[in-house]
Write a protein that holds these residues in place. Structure first.
Motif, PDB file in Angstrom:
ATOM      1  N   ARG A   9      38.164  39.940  40.854  1.00 28.09           N
ATOM      2  CA  ARG A   9      36.960  40.308  40.097  1.00 28.09           C
ATOM      3  C   ARG A   9      36.547  41.748  40.421  1.00 28.09           C
ATOM      4  NH1 ARG A   9      35.534  34.921  41.179  1.00 28.09           N
ATOM      5  NH2 ARG A   9      34.321  35.540  43.007  1.00 28.09           N
ATOM      6  N   ASP A  12      38.880  44.148  38.596  1.00 30.00           N
ATOM      7  CA  ASP A  12      38.545  44.225  37.175  1.00 30.00           C
ATOM      8  C   ASP A  12      37.249  44.988  36.928  1.00 30.00           C
ATOM      9  OD1 ASP A  12      40.837  42.973  36.300  1.00 30.00           O
ATOM     10  OD2 ASP A  12      39.921  40.989  36.207  1.00 30.00           O
ATOM     11  N   SER A  43      44.167  45.713  34.922  1.00 34.15           N
ATOM     12  CA  SER A  43      43.185  44.634  34.787  1.00 34.15           C
ATOM     13  C   SER A  43      43.953  43.326  34.860  1.00 34.15           C
ATOM     14  CB  SER A  43      42.442  44.729  33.452  1.00 34.15           C
ATOM     15  OG  SER A  43      41.668  45.904  33.423  1.00 34.15           O
ATOM     16  N   SER A  45      43.834  39.110  33.868  1.00 37.86           N
ATOM     17  CA  SER A  45      43.201  38.012  33.140  1.00 37.86           C
ATOM     18  C   SER A  45      43.915  36.715  33.494  1.00 37.86           C
ATOM     19  CB  SER A  45      43.236  38.265  31.631  1.00 37.86           C
ATOM     20  OG  SER A  45      44.573  38.400  31.178  1.00 37.86           O
ATOM     21  N   GLU A  67      48.742  40.634  34.062  1.00 40.40           N
ATOM     22  CA  GLU A  67      48.379  41.980  34.501  1.00 40.40           C
ATOM     23  C   GLU A  67      48.606  42.978  33.378  1.00 40.40           C
ATOM     24  OE1 GLU A  67      49.642  45.191  38.003  1.00 40.40           O
ATOM     25  OE2 GLU A  67      50.835  43.393  37.697  1.00 40.40           O
TER      26      GLU A  67
END
Length: 100
Positions: A9, A12, A43, A45, A67
Motif C-alpha cells: 500500500r 502504491d 504499482s 494490483s 505489477e
C-alpha cells in the motif's frame, strides 16, 4: 501478512518514508526503493499474501500481484517472497524480498 500488505500500500501511495520504514535497519539502503524516486516505482494490483514459515523472531510470506511496467522494475513479475524479522519493539520489518 499485514506488514507485507502495508508495504505494498505504501509503494502504491508513493510514500517513500513508509516504504523505507518497512525495512529492517540497514536493509532499505540496499534496495531499489532507496535508489529510485517514487515516480519510477511500479504499482501493484490484486495483491494477495499468504503466510509461510514463522518463528517468534522471523517470518516469511508469499505475495502474488500484478505489477505495472516502471523504469525501476525492469520486467514486471507476479510474486515475491518477503522475509521479515521482528524488531525489539515488536514490529515486523523486511529483511529480504524477491523471487529467490
Amino acid at each position: 501478512m499485514q506488514a507485507a500488505l502495508g508495504w505494498f500500500r505504501a509503494i502504491d501511495a508513493k510514500d517513500r518514508p513508509q516504504v523505507l520504514a518497512a525495512f529492517a535497519p540497514g536493509n532499505a539502503s540496499a534496495t531499489s526503493w532507496h535508489a529510485w524516486g517514487p515516480a519510477a516505482w511500479p504499482s501493484f494490483s490484486a495483491v494477495r499474501c499468504q503466510g509461510g514459515a514463522r518463528t517468534t523472531t522471523k517470518a516469511t510470506v508469499l505475495c502474488t500481484f500484478s505489477e505495472s511496467q516502471a523504469p525501476s522494475a525492469g520486467n514486471p513479475v507476479g510474486f515475491w517472497s518477503v522475509s521479515f524479522v521482528r524488531a525489539p519493539h515488536g514490529r515486523w520489518l523486511i529483511d529480504n524480498y524477491g523471487q529467490g
